[in-house]
Design a protein around this motif. Structure first.
Motif, short mmCIF file in Angstrom:
data_model
loop_
_atom_site.label_atom_id
_atom_site.label_comp_id
_atom_site.label_asym_id
_atom_site.label_seq_id
_atom_site.Cartn_x
_atom_site.Cartn_y
_atom_site.Cartn_z
N SER A 73 0.84 -1.20 0.00
CA SER A 73 0.00 0.00 0.00
C SER A 73 0.88 1.25 0.00
O SER A 73 1.77 1.38 0.83
N THR A 74 0.55 2.16 -0.90
CA THR A 74 1.31 3.42 -0.94
C THR A 74 1.05 4.25 0.32
O THR A 74 1.81 5.15 0.64
N THR A 75 -0.03 3.93 1.05
CA THR A 75 -0.33 4.70 2.26
C THR A 75 0.35 4.13 3.50
O THR A 75 0.25 4.70 4.57
N TRP A 76 1.03 3.00 3.35
CA TRP A 76 1.69 2.37 4.50
C TRP A 76 3.06 3.00 4.70
O TRP A 76 3.89 2.96 3.80
N TYR A 100 -9.43 -6.93 1.93
CA TYR A 100 -9.92 -6.79 0.55
C TYR A 100 -10.96 -7.84 0.22
O TYR A 100 -11.00 -8.92 0.79
N ARG A 126 -10.70 -2.61 -1.59
CA ARG A 126 -9.39 -2.86 -0.97
C ARG A 126 -9.08 -1.71 -0.03
O ARG A 126 -9.20 -0.55 -0.40
N GLY A 127 -8.68 -2.01 1.20
CA GLY A 127 -8.37 -0.94 2.15
C GLY A 127 -7.14 -1.31 2.97
O GLY A 127 -6.90 -2.48 3.26
N PHE A 128 -6.37 -0.30 3.33
CA PHE A 128 -5.19 -0.55 4.14
C PHE A 128 -5.26 0.28 5.40
O PHE A 128 -5.64 1.45 5.38
N TYR A 129 -4.88 -0.31 6.52
CA TYR A 129 -5.06 0.31 7.82
C TYR A 129 -3.76 0.24 8.61
O TYR A 129 -3.39 -0.82 9.12
N GLU A 130 -3.06 1.38 8.71
CA GLU A 130 -1.86 1.42 9.55
C GLU A 130 -2.30 1.88 10.92
O GLU A 130 -2.27 3.07 11.24
#
Lengths: 155, 201
Positions: free
Chosen positions: A117-120, A130, A135-139
């Motif tokens: 993930s570019t947000t990680w 996902y 699709r979702g990313f959670y830091e």
């Protein structure tokens, strides 16, 4: 059966018993397909390590999620490679983890963190959720209710 | 099938929640100064280093194995670059109330054990790290002095091999500071590495 033929079988039995828990070590190329499965189930991928206190705290919630129908949990350990045998595998055994566990052993973090993930930023814990259309990313760390609510929003 | 998966991953590249990189400094921003308590009991500010050309500012801590794995490399950075005008300043961003082992007394012990020759500051009240946008330990910000300002020139990891020091191929911080010392812009300005989340209540 003669004793000299029994011995290898016995040794193999002891060996098998001692090696009940296996955790595969993957590089990113090997892990990547597991982050893009075309499955009817909601896929939950948690990045963790045995030394990461907030990771350990939320691990039982992921184990509970894994029991739900329509959810598959993958636990990706970022333990140090030298600690795989001494810490990771004993931890998996002691906690009797039922979710699939793999060990990500790939030095090129600057590449695969952005691929995942570019947000990680790279902080642990972190979770990828996902489905076939989202699709979702959670830091972040999750409470149990936050995690279940988030995963249910993918159904 | 591969093409479909690739297209699929492209489709969702832009959608994940952007909680992490929204705030904090970007390359070229002016970094804030601070006055934080050092393990020697003194207050330390960037402005104290009149002769410095810049700083290797590292958010790190006692308790994160990734930070510990980098301690010797942080000491080496300070040794190599302090005399060239880029001292290491280490800041522990963790709230000691949120994690055992990261209060000032613990930091003193670790600094003494390892022989830190650089300030190891406590981010009291967790006021500084959010301004920088640090999200983990270790997290490096290379700053270059321009007049009274400290400009952010590099953000990221120390090198490309956190878990295996003997496998390092790219020394990002060294490359960035070497470029600045040569009057050039660093070729790599942002990198990522695994680290520990910053511990707050």
């Amino acid at each position: 059966m003669k004793p000299n033929r029994l011995l290898p079988i016995l040794l193999f039995a002891i060996y098998s018993f001692a090696q009940t828990t296996e955790v595969a070590s993957f590089d990113y190329q090997q892990l990547q397909p597991l982050l893009h499965q075309n499955s009817e189930s909601v896929q939950v991928v948690n990045f963790w390590a045995t030394w990461c206190a907030p990771c350990i705290k939320e691990l039982p919630y992921f184990e509970e999620l894994n029991k739900l129908e329509g959810v598959e949990v993958l636990l990706v350990s970022l333990d140090f490679p030298k600690h795989k045998q001494k810490r990771l595998i004993p931890f998996v055994e002691k906690q009797k983890l039922q979710s699939k566990v793999v060990h990500l052993d790939d030095e090129n973090e600057n590449y695969w963190i952005n691929e995942i993930s570019t947000t990680w930023s790279g902080a642990l814990p972190a979770t990828l959720i996902y489905s076939q259309n989202r699709r979702g990313f959670y830091e972040q760390s999750f409470t149990k209710s936050e995690l279940f609510k988030e995963v249910k929003s993918y159904f | 099938m591969k093409i479909i998966l690739f297209a699929y991953s492209l489709l969702f590249l832009s959608t994940p929640t952007d909680l992490v990189n929204g705030d904090g400094y970007k390359i070229g921003d002016v970094a804030t100064d601070f006055s934080l308590l050092n393990v020697d009991g003194e207050m330390v500010s960037l402005a104290d280093f009149e002769d410095a050309k810049g700083f290797i500012l590292i958010f790190t801590c006692n308790t994160c194995p990734y930070s510990v794995a980098y301690e010797d490399r942080i000491i080496a950075l300070d040794k190599a670059y302090k005399s060239k005008g880029y001292p290491v300043i280490a800041i522990n961003p963790n709230d000691p109330a949120a994690i055992d082992g990261d209060d000032l007394a613990d930091m003193k012990v670790r600094a003494t054990e390892k022989g830190f020759n650089f300030p190891y500051l406590q981010d009291v009240g967790q006021q500084v790290y959010p301004q920088y946008g640090a999200t983990k330990t270790p997290h490096v910000f290379v700053l270059q002095k321009e007049g009274n300002n400290n400009i952010v020139r590099y953000i990221g990891s120390i090198d490309d091999s956190s878990r295996k020091p003997n496998k390092v191929k790219k020394r990002y911080v060294e490359q960035a500071v070497d470029a600045l010392l040569a009057g050039k812009s660093p070729s790599t300005t942002t990198t990522k590495a695994i680290g520990c989340s910053i511990k707050t209540l």
